[in-house]
Design a protein around this motif. Structure first.
Motif, PDB file in Angstrom:
ATOM      1  N   ARG A 186       0.079   2.991 -19.945  1.00  0.00           N
ATOM      2  CA  ARG A 186      -0.159   1.743 -18.861  1.00  0.00           C
ATOM      3  C   ARG A 186       0.416   1.769 -18.421  1.00  0.00           C
ATOM      4  NH1 ARG A 186      -4.316  -0.847 -22.690  1.00  0.00           N
ATOM      5  NH2 ARG A 186      -5.342   1.314 -22.927  1.00  0.00           N
ATOM      6  N   TRP A 187       1.764   1.517 -18.719  1.00  0.00           N
ATOM      7  CA  TRP A 187       2.426   0.680 -17.970  1.00  0.00           C
ATOM      8  C   TRP A 187       2.911   1.287 -16.341  1.00  0.00           C
ATOM      9  CZ3 TRP A 187       7.370   3.005 -16.104  1.00  0.00           C
ATOM     10  CH2 TRP A 187       7.703   4.081 -16.951  1.00  0.00           C
ATOM     11  N   ILE A 188       2.380   2.726 -15.997  1.00  0.00           N
ATOM     12  CA  ILE A 188       3.079   3.634 -14.967  1.00  0.00           C
ATOM     13  C   ILE A 188       1.898   2.579 -14.223  1.00  0.00           C
ATOM     14  CG2 ILE A 188       2.928   5.390 -13.849  1.00  0.00           C
ATOM     15  CD1 ILE A 188       4.174   6.759 -16.522  1.00  0.00           C
ATOM     16  N   ILE A 189       0.054   2.385 -14.575  1.00  0.00           N
ATOM     17  CA  ILE A 189      -0.236   1.577 -13.846  1.00  0.00           C
ATOM     18  C   ILE A 189       0.098   0.391 -13.290  1.00  0.00           C
ATOM     19  CG2 ILE A 189      -2.732   1.372 -13.696  1.00  0.00           C
ATOM     20  CD1 ILE A 189      -2.034   4.364 -13.688  1.00  0.00           C
ATOM     21  N   GLN A 190       0.288  -0.369 -14.914  1.00  0.00           N
ATOM     22  CA  GLN A 190       0.747  -1.437 -14.735  1.00  0.00           C
ATOM     23  C   GLN A 190       1.780  -2.462 -13.709  1.00  0.00           C
ATOM     24  OE1 GLN A 190       1.006  -2.180 -18.415  1.00  0.00           O
ATOM     25  NE2 GLN A 190      -1.020  -3.119 -18.893  1.00  0.00           N
ATOM     26  N   LEU A 191       2.719  -0.892 -13.356  1.00  0.00           N
ATOM     27  CA  LEU A 191       3.367  -1.108 -12.423  1.00  0.00           C
ATOM     28  C   LEU A 191       3.610  -1.608 -10.695  1.00  0.00           C
ATOM     29  CD1 LEU A 191       6.658   1.096 -12.983  1.00  0.00           C
ATOM     30  CD2 LEU A 191       7.043  -1.112 -13.293  1.00  0.00           C
ATOM     31  N   ASN A 192       2.268  -0.802 -10.308  1.00  0.00           N
ATOM     32  CA  ASN A 192       1.079  -0.843  -9.423  1.00  0.00           C
ATOM     33  C   ASN A 192       0.966  -3.134  -9.109  1.00  0.00           C
ATOM     34  OD1 ASN A 192      -0.298  -0.171  -6.881  1.00  0.00           O
ATOM     35  ND2 ASN A 192      -1.755   0.727  -7.758  1.00  0.00           N
ATOM     36  N   PRO A 193       2.067  -2.905  -7.549  1.00  0.00           N
ATOM     37  CA  PRO A 193       1.669  -4.024  -8.242  1.00  0.00           C
ATOM     38  C   PRO A 193      -0.527  -4.750  -7.651  1.00  0.00           C
ATOM     39  CG  PRO A 193       2.461  -3.776  -5.667  1.00  0.00           C
ATOM     40  CD  PRO A 193       2.759  -2.628  -6.958  1.00  0.00           C
ATOM     41  N   ILE A 217       2.600   8.890   4.607  1.00  0.00           N
ATOM     42  CA  ILE A 217       1.604   8.054   4.752  1.00  0.00           C
ATOM     43  C   ILE A 217       0.254   8.502   4.085  1.00  0.00           C
ATOM     44  CG2 ILE A 217       0.287   5.997   6.140  1.00  0.00           C
ATOM     45  CD1 ILE A 217       3.257   5.220   7.367  1.00  0.00           C
ATOM     46  N   ALA A 218      -0.958   9.628   5.078  1.00  0.00           N
ATOM     47  CA  ALA A 218      -2.155   9.697   4.537  1.00  0.00           C
ATOM     48  C   ALA A 218      -1.967  10.069   3.453  1.00  0.00           C
ATOM     49  CB  ALA A 218      -2.123  10.556   5.515  1.00  0.00           C
ATOM     50  N   VAL A 219      -0.762  11.087   3.100  1.00  0.00           N
ATOM     51  CA  VAL A 219      -0.850  11.649   1.518  1.00  0.00           C
ATOM     52  C   VAL A 219      -0.510  10.403   0.428  1.00  0.00           C
ATOM     53  CG1 VAL A 219       0.232  13.378   0.043  1.00  0.00           C
ATOM     54  CG2 VAL A 219      -0.214  13.971   2.563  1.00  0.00           C
ATOM     55  N   GLY A 220       0.575   9.669   1.039  1.00  0.00           N
ATOM     56  CA  GLY A 220       1.130   8.394   0.091  1.00  0.00           C
ATOM     57  C   GLY A 220      -0.458   7.428   0.238  1.00  0.00           C
ATOM     58  N   VAL A 221      -1.212   7.510   0.588  1.00  0.00           N
ATOM     59  CA  VAL A 221      -2.326   6.323   0.188  1.00  0.00           C
ATOM     60  C   VAL A 221      -3.711   7.077  -0.707  1.00  0.00           C
ATOM     61  CG1 VAL A 221      -4.061   5.472   0.850  1.00  0.00           C
ATOM     62  CG2 VAL A 221      -2.190   5.273   2.494  1.00  0.00           C
ATOM     63  N   ARG A 222      -3.295   8.498  -0.158  1.00  0.00           N
ATOM     64  CA  ARG A 222      -4.080   9.048  -1.562  1.00  0.00           C
ATOM     65  C   ARG A 222      -3.734   9.159  -2.921  1.00  0.00           C
ATOM     66  NH1 ARG A 222      -4.612  12.907   2.980  1.00  0.00           N
ATOM     67  NH2 ARG A 222      -6.546  13.025   4.405  1.00  0.00           N
ATOM     68  N   LEU A 223      -2.784   9.539  -2.767  1.00  0.00           N
ATOM     69  CA  LEU A 223      -2.119   9.690  -4.523  1.00  0.00           C
ATOM     70  C   LEU A 223      -2.257   8.203  -4.755  1.00  0.00           C
ATOM     71  CD1 LEU A 223       1.008  11.870  -3.591  1.00  0.00           C
ATOM     72  CD2 LEU A 223      -0.989  12.489  -4.347  1.00  0.00           C
ATOM     73  N   LEU A 224      -2.061   7.104  -4.037  1.00  0.00           N
ATOM     74  CA  LEU A 224      -2.112   5.472  -4.569  1.00  0.00           C
ATOM     75  C   LEU A 224      -3.081   5.665  -4.990  1.00  0.00           C
ATOM     76  CD1 LEU A 224      -0.146   3.191  -4.636  1.00  0.00           C
ATOM     77  CD2 LEU A 224      -1.271   1.831  -2.750  1.00  0.00           C
ATOM     78  N   MET A 225      -3.712   5.597  -4.828  1.00  0.00           N
ATOM     79  CA  MET A 225      -5.334   5.302  -5.500  1.00  0.00           C
ATOM     80  C   MET A 225      -5.564   5.846  -6.734  1.00  0.00           C
ATOM     81  SD  MET A 225      -9.251   6.469  -3.425  1.00  0.00           S
ATOM     82  CE  MET A 225      -9.467   8.427  -4.775  1.00  0.00           C
ATOM     83  N   PHE A 226      -5.162   6.838  -6.347  1.00  0.00           N
ATOM     84  CA  PHE A 226      -4.940   7.598  -8.455  1.00  0.00           C
ATOM     85  C   PHE A 226      -4.429   6.801  -9.888  1.00  0.00           C
ATOM     86  CE2 PHE A 226      -6.216  10.838  -5.801  1.00  0.00           C
ATOM     87  CZ  PHE A 226      -7.672  11.732  -6.544  1.00  0.00           C
TER      88      PHE A 226
END
Length: 283
Positions: A224-231, A199-208
């Motif tokens: 851009r669609w990759i970023i837009q998949l993030n809710p 989870i700690a690693v995943g949160v850091r990666l999610l920020m990018f």
């Protein structure tokens, strides 16, 4: 004739998805308030600066972001001053990440309490996210002070438009996603402690892949669609649009984020209520 005893609540080995309802949560409202106060005090007890860390931490992060991503890397923030742009991302991201990570270890952090005292288990993660909402409110005030400075002492004009009405939407559903994901992973981390590190690693990666340090316009259109998949993306853009009058978001994207947050929160609450009491024997 004997009268059957009536109890306000009954503790047994049965669990259900809906818990014991809002009525029981209301009965424990004073416990919730006490836990919020406890969480807030424990974070800053025996520290030199005390509660000032609530503001100092985002300020230090802000300085690093401006130096690295604006001065060294050269990421454009368009017409928004870099300090104001990065501050908006930091404030909302801190609220999400702290809500997520703070509730994801609910059973591990409170195993001793859960095994000895009965109260609705959902009270604990609710107290955690309430504490972080208080932190967010203070940091948001700092951000508004930054905007006020730019409005009066620079050429940047801070204007309040009808988009300000979208501010509660972006904050509410960002917190809902953080709480929902935290409740879901709290059930998993109770059984498998390895997920705590993931989870700690995943949160850091999610920020990018969340527009915290860059605007959407800086992303190549093909990717851009990759970023837009993030809710979280539409909510961050809506947050900036409401306060900085600049954000790239459509009603359909907002509807996507709202739907995701409602589903993840509802599903996680049901799972948390169903598995909560059974996990006490495991931890």
């Amino acid at each position: 004739m004997t009268n059957k005893a009536r109890w306000e609540w009954e503790i047994n080995n049965k669990t259900n998805f809906w818990g014991n309802g809002l009525k029981e949560l209301w009965l424990y409202r004073y416990l919730l308030a006490g836990l919020v106060r406890r969480h807030f005090l424990l974070n800053y007890q025996q520290t030199v600066l005390g509660p000032f860390w609530v503001l100092l931490q985002p300020v230090i992060t802000l300085i690093i972001y401006v130096v690295v991503f604006n001065k060294l890397v050269g990421i454009s923030t368009e017409t928004i001053p870099p300090v104001a742009f990065y501050a908006s991302g930091i404030v909302l991201w801190n609220f999400f990440s702290e809500s997520f990570t703070g509730t994801a270890t609910t059973f591990r952090d409170n195993a001793q309490i859960f095994s000895k005292v009965y109260f609705p288990r959902i009270i604990m993660p609710l107290s955690v996210i309430s504490t972080y909402f208080m932190r967010f409110s203070l940091q948001l005030l700092l951000f508004l002070l930054i905007l006020t400075y730019y409005h009066f002492f620079t050429t940047f004009e801070f204007r309040i438009t009808f988009w300000i009405l979208a501010l509660p939407i972006s904050v509410l559903f960002t917190g809902a996603i953080g709480l929902g994901m935290g409740l879901f992973f709290s059930v998993i981390t109770a059984k498998y402690r390895d997920f705590i590190n993931m989870i700690a690693v995943g949160v850091r990666l999610l920020m990018f892949i969340t527009p915290v340090i860059y605007p959407m316009i800086a992303i190549p259109e093909k990717a851009r669609w990759i970023i837009q998949l993030n809710p979280l993306t539409p909510l961050f853009e809506l947050f900036r649009l409401s306060l900085l009058n600049q954000g790239y978001v459509t009603p359909l994207q907002v509807a996507y984020s709202v739907t995701f947050s409602v589903l993840i929160l509802l599903g996680s609450v049901l799972l948390f209520n169903k598995k909560g009491d059974k996990l006490i024997d495991i931890i």
